[in-house]
Design a protein around this motif. Structure first.
Motif, short mmCIF file in Angstrom:
data_model
loop_
_atom_site.label_atom_id
_atom_site.label_comp_id
_atom_site.label_asym_id
_atom_site.label_seq_id
_atom_site.Cartn_x
_atom_site.Cartn_y
_atom_site.Cartn_z
N LEU A 109 -97.88 89.62 -61.08
CA LEU A 109 -96.75 89.97 -60.40
C LEU A 109 -96.78 91.61 -60.02
O LEU A 109 -96.47 92.12 -58.95
N GLY A 110 -97.22 92.23 -61.14
CA GLY A 110 -97.55 93.61 -60.89
C GLY A 110 -98.63 94.11 -59.98
O GLY A 110 -98.34 95.06 -59.18
N TRP A 111 -99.93 93.13 -59.92
CA TRP A 111 -100.82 93.42 -59.27
C TRP A 111 -100.04 93.41 -57.72
O TRP A 111 -100.45 94.22 -56.76
N ALA A 112 -99.42 92.01 -57.33
CA ALA A 112 -98.85 92.06 -56.13
C ALA A 112 -97.90 93.09 -55.75
O ALA A 112 -98.03 93.71 -54.62
N ALA A 113 -97.03 93.41 -56.68
CA ALA A 113 -96.22 94.87 -56.25
C ALA A 113 -97.11 96.16 -55.89
O ALA A 113 -96.59 96.69 -54.82
N THR A 114 -98.29 96.27 -56.69
CA THR A 114 -98.84 97.62 -56.49
C THR A 114 -99.62 97.29 -55.15
O THR A 114 -99.76 98.14 -54.26
N TYR A 115 -100.27 96.14 -54.72
CA TYR A 115 -100.97 96.00 -53.58
C TYR A 115 -100.05 96.05 -52.13
O TYR A 115 -100.40 96.30 -51.16
N THR A 116 -98.66 95.65 -52.50
CA THR A 116 -97.53 95.94 -51.54
C THR A 116 -97.58 97.47 -51.02
O THR A 116 -97.49 97.54 -49.99
N THR A 311 -109.32 92.26 -46.55
CA THR A 311 -110.38 92.28 -45.42
C THR A 311 -109.60 92.03 -44.16
O THR A 311 -109.94 92.90 -43.13
N ILE A 312 -108.83 91.05 -44.24
CA ILE A 312 -107.93 90.83 -42.77
C ILE A 312 -106.98 91.82 -42.42
O ILE A 312 -107.02 92.15 -41.20
N ILE A 313 -106.45 92.47 -43.58
CA ILE A 313 -105.37 93.57 -43.36
C ILE A 313 -106.38 94.61 -42.69
O ILE A 313 -105.79 95.56 -41.62
N ASN A 314 -107.41 95.00 -43.20
CA ASN A 314 -108.59 96.06 -42.44
C ASN A 314 -108.63 96.06 -41.10
O ASN A 314 -108.78 96.89 -40.41
N GLU A 315 -108.90 94.60 -40.54
CA GLU A 315 -109.27 94.32 -39.47
C GLU A 315 -108.18 94.05 -38.29
O GLU A 315 -108.47 93.99 -36.95
N PHE A 318 -102.13 96.15 -36.37
CA PHE A 318 -100.92 96.18 -37.33
C PHE A 318 -101.18 95.59 -38.64
O PHE A 318 -100.10 95.05 -39.33
N GLY A 319 -102.45 95.81 -39.15
CA GLY A 319 -102.73 95.34 -40.48
C GLY A 319 -101.82 95.78 -41.75
O GLY A 319 -101.62 94.90 -42.71
N GLU A 320 -101.20 97.25 -41.59
CA GLU A 320 -100.70 97.53 -42.60
C GLU A 320 -99.48 96.58 -42.71
O GLU A 320 -98.70 96.52 -43.77
N VAL A 321 -98.67 96.49 -41.62
CA VAL A 321 -97.45 95.54 -41.63
C VAL A 321 -97.53 94.17 -42.31
O VAL A 321 -96.91 93.70 -43.07
N LEU A 322 -98.85 93.47 -41.83
CA LEU A 322 -99.10 92.17 -42.10
C LEU A 322 -99.45 92.37 -43.68
O LEU A 322 -99.12 91.19 -44.57
N GLY A 323 -100.02 93.29 -44.34
CA GLY A 323 -100.32 93.59 -45.77
C GLY A 323 -98.80 93.69 -46.50
O GLY A 323 -98.64 93.08 -47.56
N VAL A 324 -97.90 94.36 -46.06
CA VAL A 324 -96.65 94.45 -46.72
C VAL A 324 -96.01 93.19 -46.74
O VAL A 324 -95.29 92.84 -47.76
N LEU A 325 -96.39 92.43 -45.64
CA LEU A 325 -95.52 91.35 -45.44
C LEU A 325 -96.10 90.07 -46.58
O LEU A 325 -95.25 89.48 -47.43
N PHE A 326 -97.24 90.13 -46.61
CA PHE A 326 -97.84 89.22 -47.57
C PHE A 326 -97.88 89.61 -48.75
O PHE A 326 -97.34 88.73 -49.60
N PHE A 327 -98.00 90.74 -49.27
CA PHE A 327 -97.98 91.10 -50.72
C PHE A 327 -96.41 91.25 -51.12
O PHE A 327 -96.37 90.99 -52.34
N GLY A 328 -95.66 91.61 -50.20
CA GLY A 328 -94.47 91.48 -50.55
C GLY A 328 -93.95 90.28 -50.75
O GLY A 328 -92.94 90.01 -51.82
#
Length: 500
Positions: A109-116, A311-315, A318-328
């Protein structure tokens, strides 16, 4: 009919219970385990054994847990004790399983929050795997021995998520668990819907969906595929390790148990299918962008979340938005499940010692937080997590489920529980329900002994034998010993259970 403890907290109503129960069931396994399990086991063809497992094992066992908790008005140890004093150890075994899960679930859970947070700037850089293992976890070589050096980027978020969860739990069943679930679950659903829709518009999404859903009918002849289906249902529904017993004990007397169970069971599975669509649409994009096949990029578990998705978010556009949605989404799903895991322990201790919720929350939570940091906030955290997760699932959850079901069936308790379900429920149970429980007991036996034989002869993931024996087999045996010892402790001011 039961005479319940008049001071026991309750959910305000059926809706609050259903949202909290769905919050417990929908966790990390739905998002990072189901999609890859489906892909590996026949794609679209896997849906057939999955649905059969849901109907013949998942929902019947969910009903069973609800009946045990609601009828006996207690956490797992007290509810089993009210069956028979000889059954109390089963409840404490389930509590101890939750202790282990709680210790390591918090760190993920802490990892997921940090990666958000990392998603806003793609802090993992161009090499997400190297970053996760090297810079983020600073993982050592387990073959060279255990190293307990604290990792700052892991310890800080780990402490924060513990404090957040304990604050929610200290507020109680309705003000804490129910209200937090009522906020977190709608946010999770909205975020995940947006994530799925965004993934579907990525170039190559169709390639990923084809890989996921194209049926391989030959797989249906493979017994391991059916075992995988039952395993997925079993591990994703929060059944047979005290959570649903505890939550059902907070339901009001006239609650529709089976109606609620059907809603929770199908809602959980619907979220899993939705997760499969979103995850494989994104993996299809990753495969297309890198000129690879989906089979070369598809991963499950930690590999999906912390290797593939960055890796998906990097490519992705709007990868940053995708990352916030996934890890959030991972964070919210994990938080509601984590709260339910710790609640099992709090409820059991509160039943036994008869002390105030706020006091017992921190009496349980603070020592667990410290132990969680000591074990998983270090450079050996990931291997420790991997081994403990494997063993507590198969030789903790599956083992206690098998043994407790044998005891319930052998002592002819299924009829009593079935009658309790039918008193207030809209969907009636009978012979078919009891038959499903008996068949599922046999399937659990096969899962337990086949996996046990495999790990015993082959080891686990190449980890040193001393490490697996200590933190795997040793931990699993210790759970049973502690459970038996706890069952021998005297109850303080135990409220007698009686039938009218």
């Amino acid at each position: 009919m039961t005479k319940s403890n008049s001071t026991r907290e309750t959910f305000s109503g059926r809706r609050a219970f259903i949202i909290a129960a769905i919050g417990s069931a929908v966790g990390l396994g739905n998002i990072w385990r189901f999609p890859y399990t489906t892909y590996e086991n026949g794609g679209g063809a896997f849906i057939i054994p999955y649905l059969i497992a849901l109907l013949t094992a998942g929902i019947p066992l969910l009903f069973l847990d609800y009946a045990i908790g609601h009828r006996h008005r207690g956490g797992a140890p007290l509810s089993y004790r009210r069956f028979s004093q000889h059954f109390e150890a089963f409840g404490w075994w389930q509590v101890m399983v939750n202790v282990i899960i709680g210790l390591y679930y918090a760190v993920v859970l802490g990892w997921a929050a940090t990666y958000t947070y990392f998603s806003f700037t793609t802090a993992w850089g161009a090499k997400p795997i190297d970053f996760f293992v090297g810079e983020f976890l600073k993982m050592g070589d387990i073959t060279q021995g255990v190293s307990f050096e604290f990792v700052g980027m892991v310890v800080g978020p780990l402490i924060v998520v513990w404090l957040v969860a304990l604050a929610v739990l200290a507020l109680g069943v309705q003000k804490g668990i129910a209200k937090s679930s009522a906020i977190l679950m709608p946010v999770l659903v909205i975020m995940f819907f947006v994530l799925v829709i965004s993934s579907l518009f990525l170039p190559g999404a169709a390639k990923g969906l084809d890989a996921l859903f194209t049926p391989d009918w030959s797989k249906l002849a493979d017994p391991s595929v059916w075992i995988a289906a039952y395993g997925q249902i079993f591990f994703s529904l929060s059944i047979c390790f005290g959570i649903m017993i505890t939550y059902a004990s907070y339901l009001k007397k006239d609650s529709d148990l089976t109606g609620a169970g059907l809603v929770v069971g199908f809602a959980n599975s619907s979220f899993e299918v939705l997760a499969g669509i979103g995850v494989f649409a994104a993996l299809g994009f990753m495969a297309t962008a890198s000129g690879q096949e989906v089979s070369e990029v598809a991963k499950g578990g930690i590999g999906l979340a912390f290797f593939a998705f960055p890796t998906i978010i990097n490519e992705a556009p709007f990868g940053e938005v995708l990352g916030v949605l996934f890890f959030g989404s991972l964070t919210f799903a994990a938080l509601t499940s984590f709260i339910s895991v710790i609640e099992v322990i709090i409820s059991a201790v509160q039943d036994k010692l008869r002390i105030r919720r706020a006091k017992v929350t921190f009496l349980v939570g603070i020592p667990m937080m410290i132990l969680s940091v000591l074990l998983f906030g270090t450079t050996t955290g990931l291997p420790m997590l991997d081994v403990m997760d494997k063993f507590v699932n198969y030789f903790g959850i599956v083992a206690v489920a098998f043994v407790s079901l044998i005891a319930i069936v052998a002592n002819e308790k299924l009829g009593v529980l079935g009658n309790h379900l039918n008193e207030t429920s809209s969907f009636k149970v009978g012979f078919i329900w009891r038959l499903c429980i008996v068949i599922t007991t046999g399937i659990l036996a096969f899962m337990l002994f086949s996996e046990g034989a495999k790990v015993f002869t082959e080891g686990y993931e190449g980890y040193p034998n001393w490490f697996v024996n200590t933190f795997g087999w040793g931990m699993s045996i210790l759970l049973v010993i502690v459970a038996v010892l706890l069952s021998r402790l005297k109850w303080k001011n135990e409220i007698q259970f009686s039938e009218e």
